[in-house]
Design an enzyme around this catalytic site. Structure first.
Site, PDB file in Angstrom:
ATOM      1  N   TRP A 233      76.528  51.814  41.375  1.00 19.46           N
ATOM      2  CA  TRP A 233      77.533  50.842  41.780  1.00 19.46           C
ATOM      3  C   TRP A 233      76.951  49.451  42.053  1.00 19.46           C
ATOM      4  O   TRP A 233      77.667  48.584  42.517  1.00 19.46           O
ATOM      5  CB  TRP A 233      78.249  51.347  43.042  1.00 19.46           C
ATOM      6  CG  TRP A 233      79.221  52.446  42.785  1.00 19.46           C
ATOM      7  CD1 TRP A 233      80.565  52.321  42.599  1.00 19.46           C
ATOM      8  CD2 TRP A 233      78.959  53.839  42.696  1.00 19.46           C
ATOM      9  NE1 TRP A 233      81.152  53.543  42.384  1.00 19.46           N
ATOM     10  CE2 TRP A 233      80.181  54.504  42.444  1.00 19.46           C
ATOM     11  CE3 TRP A 233      77.807  54.614  42.796  1.00 19.46           C
ATOM     12  CZ2 TRP A 233      80.291  55.881  42.293  1.00 19.46           C
ATOM     13  CZ3 TRP A 233      77.917  55.985  42.647  1.00 19.46           C
ATOM     14  CH2 TRP A 233      79.142  56.609  42.408  1.00 19.46           C
ATOM     15  N   CYS A 269      83.750  56.261  39.753  1.00 20.91           N
ATOM     16  CA  CYS A 269      84.707  57.320  40.094  1.00 20.91           C
ATOM     17  C   CYS A 269      85.657  57.683  38.963  1.00 20.91           C
ATOM     18  O   CYS A 269      85.933  58.863  38.739  1.00 20.91           O
ATOM     19  CB  CYS A 269      85.471  56.951  41.358  1.00 20.91           C
ATOM     20  SG  CYS A 269      86.601  55.543  41.182  1.00 20.91           S
ATOM     21  N   HIS A 327      90.172  54.682  44.410  1.00 20.11           N
ATOM     22  CA  HIS A 327      89.258  55.785  44.143  1.00 20.11           C
ATOM     23  C   HIS A 327      89.997  56.808  43.296  1.00 20.11           C
ATOM     24  O   HIS A 327      91.186  57.075  43.493  1.00 20.11           O
ATOM     25  CB  HIS A 327      88.760  56.427  45.436  1.00 20.11           C
ATOM     26  CG  HIS A 327      87.803  57.557  45.200  1.00 20.11           C
ATOM     27  ND1 HIS A 327      86.712  57.454  44.376  1.00 20.11           N
ATOM     28  CD2 HIS A 327      87.797  58.846  45.652  1.00 20.11           C
ATOM     29  CE1 HIS A 327      86.063  58.603  44.338  1.00 20.11           C
ATOM     30  NE2 HIS A 327      86.707  59.464  45.102  1.00 20.11           N
ATOM     31  N   ASP A 352      87.081  66.521  43.452  1.00 21.43           N
ATOM     32  CA  ASP A 352      86.507  65.187  43.285  1.00 21.43           C
ATOM     33  C   ASP A 352      85.023  65.287  42.944  1.00 21.43           C
ATOM     34  O   ASP A 352      84.210  65.700  43.776  1.00 21.43           O
ATOM     35  CB  ASP A 352      86.696  64.381  44.574  1.00 21.43           C
ATOM     36  CG  ASP A 352      86.287  62.924  44.426  1.00 21.43           C
ATOM     37  OD1 ASP A 352      85.733  62.557  43.372  1.00 21.43           O
ATOM     38  OD2 ASP A 352      86.522  62.145  45.367  1.00 21.43           O
ATOM     39  N   TYR A 519      84.367  47.192  43.677  1.00 15.98           N
ATOM     40  CA  TYR A 519      85.646  47.822  43.980  1.00 15.98           C
ATOM     41  C   TYR A 519      85.537  48.777  45.160  1.00 15.98           C
ATOM     42  O   TYR A 519      86.549  49.174  45.753  1.00 15.98           O
ATOM     43  CB  TYR A 519      86.207  48.524  42.739  1.00 15.98           C
ATOM     44  CG  TYR A 519      85.646  49.890  42.448  1.00 15.98           C
ATOM     45  CD1 TYR A 519      86.285  51.047  42.888  1.00 15.98           C
ATOM     46  CD2 TYR A 519      84.462  50.047  41.718  1.00 15.98           C
ATOM     47  CE1 TYR A 519      85.777  52.301  42.615  1.00 15.98           C
ATOM     48  CE2 TYR A 519      83.959  51.303  41.438  1.00 15.98           C
ATOM     49  CZ  TYR A 519      84.611  52.419  41.889  1.00 15.98           C
ATOM     50  OH  TYR A 519      84.117  53.669  41.619  1.00 15.98           O
TER      51      TYR A 519
END
Length: 688
Positions: A233, A269, A327, A352, A519
């Site tokens: 990220w 994600c 997300h 997830d 984000y």
């Protein structure tokens, strides 16, 4: 020499089992549903049939006690049986056609099938067994056929991103029926740590969609194992592929498989979620991709997110918890008899694969019943407290001065968990499913559920705030607004709205600050600030317009996609009176288009035309255009364009020949020095 010859009727069986899109050359069937095979041999009397035994087995050290092996005879007409069964459909002097049925709770995977007669055993073939959402006894059973068409059979989808007030859609190719994907999914199961430690027990557990979905949640990320994707990220993707680049799951899974289970770089994600959706749909578990806007990441389990600012209005990089713009996770459909015998937790389960927090020592999450999240049942497996916080945590904002002391300036019970979205069944419309996860914000029921969630979560610290840091009385309202919708390549056109309920004028100091952020809410760079002094009249709204030039943010937005604007307002002489507002802006991307030219038919020659015009008064360099479309293009096409001059329009053509029927997507992506992740798509319907 084999004394039996077998026809597995792959084309007919696969069509009946909704797997002919994968292959008609190999047998792929669903559990709890019969398939046929024909044995050719000199069968001149029924005693030979009476002595015939069939056996199926999967995995190493297969055994009947673990239900990875079954030995069964042909049932007499009218006889009932349990487990694996075989019945005669037709017979002649030289052949017999059998109907084979597996139990609805059989282990999924690749099986070998053998026949034994007169103490002679002959292996007659292999087949793959999948979960069966069409079978009422299967734990993955989904009653509505149109939902099965969407959540099992649809190879294309839409993933939502952006912000709650600026939702963008990303077309994604799941490609679960590309022929090699089923083998890749089974390979993922075979290299998971539980299988490597105890293969026979792992294979036995593959009867259970709860177990399989949890294993795949861990295996889609590469944090603990030989999993697929590495998450990153920080914007540094030079040694891999930027997460924004991907348009489909197939290329990612093939890259992992071709490279001997070596991790693929990089994902975020929505990429993790999309790849998991592909694997679940491929194996027969109904699945949909879900986006939660204003998604909280709670690290300490207290269901509260602490948000910190410096006294100059800069959002501080705490590095632990925060609120993401969005997300993405998936929901998988299954029964949960492990939690309740009255079906209360059956249905959609959050799974997830993004590696955020560990679950039982492993980076995975779920399956967690959406119904448990809705009711605040945080004592239910798996990982319900974490998911509850993602959709319904409270946010407390603090100002931290130079000495490190903190002052609470606001508490927000409503922002987290907005516009929870998924693609609608049978259309490309967005469906809001927020009500599945939480009761309406501002209602008493929502607060009672929050209190229930805190009470049920074992070990949760119930947060209390000392009275000396209570927020000031809100006599001033502060709001940041966009005057016009921001396009990446244009100046930010904003306004600060101030309003006072005081009966007298107020002299205020205003500190405006602008940061580029990921984000995930993590600040990347401070790019602009301004101090103002304002005389605010009583009972009157005052708007202060301001601009942030593109040159201030444009070169820093790559690798991020958001701009956070904050305003801190103070009253000189009243140190306790401090007011704040913030707004996160996701600029629209410049326009990229793609269209298909030619007559859509299998093997017909067509072209994809991609067009783009440079919207900024400077050269764009290092431009790369990619085009993907499984079922239309066999491989990803990449075109390099060294320079696009200011105002220049470029057109590129990519030849392709459809190789599968049905509705297919072409997806294109443009990256360059100033812009990343500019995408466009078009649909091509190839008639049957």
């Amino acid at each position: 020499m084999d004394f039996f010859k077998a026809d597995l009727h792959c084309k007919e069986n696969n069509k009946n089992h909704k797997t002919d899109e994968i292959s008609i050359q190999r047998l792929i069937v669903r559990r709890g549903q019969s398939f046929i095979l024909t044995l050719s041999v000199g069968l001149q009397s029924s005693p030979l049939l009476d002595s015939l035994q069939l056996a199926v087995e999967t995995g190493p050290q297969a055994s009947e006690s673990l239900r990875t092996k079954a030995v069964f005879r042909i049932l007499q007409e009218g006889s009932a049986g349990q487990g694996w069964k075989a019945q005669v459909q037709a017979k002649s002097s030289s052949s017999v056609t059998l109907s084979i049925s597996s139990p609805a709770d059989a282990c999924i995977g690749e099986y070998s099938l053998s026949v034994n007669s007169s103490n002679r055993t002959c292996c007659i073939g292999k087949f793959v067994l999948l979960f069966n959402p069409w079978c009422p006894e299967d734990w993955t059973y989904l009653p509505q056929d149109r939902e099965r068409q969407e959540f099992v059979l649809n190879e294309h989808g839409i993933i939502y991103r952006g912000k709650s007030d600026c939702i963008s859609s990303l077309r994604w190719i799941f490609g679960q029926f590309e022929e090699d994907i089923v083998d890749i999914c089974l390979k993922l199961l075979d290299v998971n740590p539980k299988c490597l430690k105890d293969a026979k027990t792992d294979y036995s557990a593959r009867c259970n969609p709860i177990y399989v979905s949890r294993v795949l949640s861990a295996m889609v990320n590469a944090n603990d194992d030989k999993g697929v994707l590495v998450g990153r990220w920080d914007g540094n993707y030079a040694d891999g592929v930027a997460p924004m680049f991907w348009n489909d799951s197939v290329e990612i899974l093939r890259k992992w498989y071709r490279n001997n289970c070596r991790q693929v770089t990089y994902g975020q994600c929505w990429v993790f979620g999309a790849v998991l959706c592909t694997t679940l749909r491929c194996l027969g578990i109904p699945c949909r991709v879900v986006t939660n806007f204003e998604s909280a990441h709670d690290t300490n389990g207290n269901l509260i997110i602490d948000n910190y600012f410096s006294n100059s209005g800069v959002a501080l990089k705490d590095g632990t918890e925060g609120v993401w713009n969005f997300h993405v996770w998936v929901e998988a459909w299954m029964r949960r008899p492990d939690l309740s015998q009255d079906s209360v937790y059956d249905g959609w389960q959050v799974v997830d694969p993004t590696p955020q927090e560990k679950s039982s020592g492993v980076y995975c999450c779920g399956p967690a019943p959406v119904k448990a999240v809705l009711e605040g049942h945080t004592n239910v497996q798996y990982d319900v407290p974490f998911i509850f916080a993602e959709v319904n945590a409270d946010v407390v904002s603090w100002v931290v001065d130079s000495s490190g002391s903190k002052r609470r300036i606001s508490a927000d019970t409503k922002t987290v968990g907005q516009n929870i979205s998924t693609k609608a069944v049978g259309s490309n419309q967005r469906m809001d499913i927020t009500d599945n996860y939480k009761y309406p914000e501002g209602t008493r029921k929502e607060r009672l559920v929050f209190e229930e969630a805190v009470r049920r979560a074992n070990g949760v610290i119930v947060n209390t705030r000392p009275p000396e840091i209570a927020p000031a009385h809100p006599c001033i309202s502060v709001k940041i607004m966009e005057i016009k919708r921001t396009v990446n390549s244009q100046d930010l056109d904003l306004s600060l709205s101030l309003c006072s309920t005081e009966s007298k004028s107020l002299a205020l100091k205003v500190r405006l600050n602008v940061q580029v952020i990921l984000y995930t809410g993590v600040p990347i760079k401070n790019i602009w600030s301004k101090d103002l002094e304002v005389q605010l009249l009583p009972n009157k709204e005052q708007n202060l317009p301001f601009k942030v030039p593109f040159c201030s943010y444009g070169t820093f937005l790559n690798g991020a996609n958001s701009i956070k604007v904050t305003a801190l307002v103070s009253e000189p002489g009243r140190s306790e009176a401090l007011y704040a507002a913030e707004k996160t802006i996701v600029p629209y991307q410049p326009v990229l288009t793609i269209k298909a030219n030619g007559q859509p038919r299998i093997s017909s020659k067509m072209t994809a035309e991609v067009c783009f015009e440079n919207p900024v008064p400077e050269e764009l360099t290092d431009c790369i255009i990619t085009v993907t479309g499984w079922g239309l293009l066999q491989n990803l096409h990449r075109i390099r364009i060294p320079v696009i001059c200011p105002g220049e329009e470029i057109k590129v053509e990519v030849p392709f020949q459809p190789y599968r029927t049905g509705s297919r997507d072409l997806v294109t992506n443009l990256d360059c020095n100033l812009f990343q992740n500019i995408k466009a798509n078009c649909s091509v319907h190839v008639p049957f």
